[in-house]
Design a protein around this motif. Structure first.
Motif, PDB file in Angstrom:
ATOM      1  N   ARG A  87     -13.653   6.707 -10.834  1.00  0.00           N
ATOM      2  CA  ARG A  87     -13.723   7.937 -10.046  1.00  0.00           C
ATOM      3  C   ARG A  87     -13.597   9.173 -10.938  1.00  0.00           C
ATOM      4  N   GLN A  88     -12.849   9.060 -12.018  1.00  0.00           N
ATOM      5  CA  GLN A  88     -12.642  10.173 -12.946  1.00  0.00           C
ATOM      6  C   GLN A  88     -13.615  10.110 -14.141  1.00  0.00           C
ATOM      7  N   ASP A  89     -14.537   9.146 -14.128  1.00  0.00           N
ATOM      8  CA  ASP A  89     -15.475   8.951 -15.230  1.00  0.00           C
ATOM      9  C   ASP A  89     -14.750   8.720 -16.552  1.00  0.00           C
ATOM     10  N   VAL A  90     -13.762   7.848 -16.514  1.00  0.00           N
ATOM     11  CA  VAL A  90     -13.047   7.417 -17.717  1.00  0.00           C
ATOM     12  C   VAL A  90     -13.318   5.925 -17.902  1.00  0.00           C
ATOM     13  N   VAL A  91     -13.926   5.543 -19.010  1.00  0.00           N
ATOM     14  CA  VAL A  91     -14.212   4.133 -19.258  1.00  0.00           C
ATOM     15  C   VAL A  91     -13.059   3.499 -20.027  1.00  0.00           C
ATOM     16  N   ILE A  92     -12.870   2.212 -19.819  1.00  0.00           N
ATOM     17  CA  ILE A  92     -11.944   1.454 -20.660  1.00  0.00           C
ATOM     18  C   ILE A  92     -12.725   1.080 -21.916  1.00  0.00           C
ATOM     19  N   ALA A  93     -12.361   1.700 -23.025  1.00  0.00           N
ATOM     20  CA  ALA A  93     -13.111   1.475 -24.265  1.00  0.00           C
ATOM     21  C   ALA A  93     -12.744   0.163 -24.927  1.00  0.00           C
ATOM     22  N   GLU A  94     -11.490  -0.186 -24.847  1.00  0.00           N
ATOM     23  CA  GLU A  94     -11.016  -1.282 -25.703  1.00  0.00           C
ATOM     24  C   GLU A  94      -9.837  -2.011 -25.095  1.00  0.00           C
ATOM     25  N   VAL A  95      -9.919  -3.330 -25.095  1.00  0.00           N
ATOM     26  CA  VAL A  95      -8.762  -4.179 -24.858  1.00  0.00           C
ATOM     27  C   VAL A  95      -8.368  -4.744 -26.217  1.00  0.00           C
ATOM     28  N   GLY A  96      -7.215  -4.342 -26.703  1.00  0.00           N
ATOM     29  CA  GLY A  96      -6.759  -4.804 -28.005  1.00  0.00           C
ATOM     30  C   GLY A  96      -6.211  -6.221 -27.919  1.00  0.00           C
ATOM     31  N   ALA A  97      -6.644  -7.077 -28.856  1.00  0.00           N
ATOM     32  CA  ALA A  97      -6.193  -8.473 -28.881  1.00  0.00           C
ATOM     33  C   ALA A  97      -5.688  -8.787 -30.285  1.00  0.00           C
ATOM     34  N   TRP A  98      -4.691  -8.065 -30.714  1.00  0.00           N
ATOM     35  CA  TRP A  98      -4.310  -8.042 -32.130  1.00  0.00           C
ATOM     36  C   TRP A  98      -3.423  -9.229 -32.487  1.00  0.00           C
ATOM     37  N   LYS A  99      -4.072 -10.365 -32.707  1.00  0.00           N
ATOM     38  CA  LYS A  99      -3.395 -11.596 -33.121  1.00  0.00           C
ATOM     39  C   LYS A  99      -4.186 -12.248 -34.256  1.00  0.00           C
ATOM     40  N   ASN A 100      -3.493 -13.039 -35.057  1.00  0.00           N
ATOM     41  CA  ASN A 100      -4.111 -13.707 -36.203  1.00  0.00           C
ATOM     42  C   ASN A 100      -4.743 -15.029 -35.767  1.00  0.00           C
ATOM     43  N   MET A 101      -6.039 -15.008 -35.584  1.00  0.00           N
ATOM     44  CA  MET A 101      -6.759 -16.208 -35.147  1.00  0.00           C
ATOM     45  C   MET A 101      -6.965 -17.207 -36.275  1.00  0.00           C
ATOM     46  N   LEU A 102      -6.555 -16.869 -37.494  1.00  0.00           N
ATOM     47  CA  LEU A 102      -6.660 -17.795 -38.630  1.00  0.00           C
ATOM     48  C   LEU A 102      -5.308 -17.965 -39.320  1.00  0.00           C
ATOM     49  N   ASP A 103      -4.247 -17.900 -38.532  1.00  0.00           N
ATOM     50  CA  ASP A 103      -2.913 -18.127 -39.079  1.00  0.00           C
ATOM     51  C   ASP A 103      -2.874 -19.494 -39.772  1.00  0.00           C
ATOM     52  N   PRO A 104      -2.260 -19.583 -40.954  1.00  0.00           N
ATOM     53  CA  PRO A 104      -2.202 -20.885 -41.639  1.00  0.00           C
ATOM     54  C   PRO A 104      -1.401 -21.941 -40.893  1.00  0.00           C
TER      55      PRO A 104
END
Length: 316
Positions: A87-104
């Motif tokens: 309604r306010q013309d504000v888009v959701i730009a980003e959902v942050g998923a800040w995790k290490n997908m290659l953790d040892p």
């Protein structure tokens, strides 16, 4: 510079498009483009989606980060955000998923991939521009840490596999999954990112562009205008959102580049905004990594001022 190598050849070898560095050519000012979207954190304490949406518009923002505490189980809250932000013309730009997908650690790696999968599902529910993570790191102590293995073929193959796995699990139709470039972790530059896009080979894989993260050498940093143009030329069709910050030299005799408030460093925001305004997609520019509300105000006003000076706008 190496003996027997011309300046143009040297720049080409280091990933800088030499033609863009020379006066004129690709560096000429471009005509004013369409309105862009700027966004960043807001400092309003409220759970009311209408209040949050309005708070973004008051600052001149037409893009927002998804709340970090939001999950796919918060269906009523998600519905409210979608309705009021639209309604306010504000888009959701980003959902942050800040995790290490290659953790040892294999257990942590599995848990992190599950977490990121949930964030991509959340981005789909929100209709966000994209869900963003980095590829990860083989460093055992810091999730984004430096490690020689982060540039290995095994790391690249595992990143491709993770991206495919996430996208195939969620099957997004309204959002994209993207990997952010990092100075010491694949992908480090636009050529590597193009290879990643082609290797993942999924329509729902996009590009989140942080131009500062690819300034990982003095040559690239000194010639950041050309590097920015290179990023948009090579990655433009896939760009879904961008980050905004600045860089300057840190103290000492070794290479040390530190993040600072936009306008207080050396990043060429005139070129950045010119290129962004010419994109065929409506990719938001999102302020990040600043420390206080005052710093965000300073950075926002600087970027808005540069845009005005170029005849560009963030207002619909």
């Amino acid at each position: 510079m190496l003996p027997g190598i011309s300046r143009r050849a040297f720049l080409a070898r280091t990933g800088v498009v030499a033609a863009g560095v020379m006066a004129g050519g690709a560096g000429a000012l471009r005509p004013a483009g369409k309105p862009m979207r700027l966004g960043g954190p807001i400092f309003v304490k409220s759970d009311d989606p209408a209040v949050l949406a309005k708070a973004h518009r008051v600052l001149g923002y037409r893009a927002a980060y998804a709340p970090s505490d939001l999950s796919v189980n918060d269906k009523d809250r998600i519905a409210g955000l979608v309705k009021e932000f639209a309604r306010q013309d504000v888009v959701i730009a980003e959902v942050g998923a800040w995790k290490n997908m290659l953790d040892p650690d294999p257990v942590k790696r599995k848990d992190n991939v599950t977490y990121v999968t949930g964030k991509l599902a959340l981005a789909e529910m929100l209709g966000a521009r994209n869900c963003v993570d980095i590829a990860g790191s083989y460093d055992a102590n810091v999730w984004y840490g430096e490690n020689p293995g982060n540039l290995s073929q095994g790391f690249i193959d595992a990143t491709v596999e993770n991206c495919r796995k996430l996208i195939d699990a969620v099957k997004p139709q309204r959002t994209f999954f993207s990997i952010e470039m990092m100075p010491w972790t694949f992908p480090t530059d636009p050529d590597e990112y193009v290879k990643l896009v082609k290797a993942v080979d999924r329509k729902a894989f996009g590009v989140h562009l942080d131009v500062c993260n690819t300034m990982n050498s003095p040559v690239r940093f000194y010639n950041n205008s050309a590097v920015i143009r290179e990023c948009f030329r090579k990655l433009g069709p896939w760009i879904k959102s961008c980050h905004a910050k600045d860089l300057k030299w840190g103290p000492g005799v070794q290479v040390y580049i530190q993040e600072v408030v936009p306008g207080t460093g050396l990043i060429d925001y005139k070129t950045y905004l010119q290129e962004l305004s010419q994109l065929g997609t409506d990719a938001p520019l999102m302020l990040e990594h600043l420390h206080t509300e005052e710093e965000y105000t300073q950075g926002r006003q600087y970027i808005q001022g540069v845009a005005r000076g170029l005849g560009l706008s963030f207002d619909a």
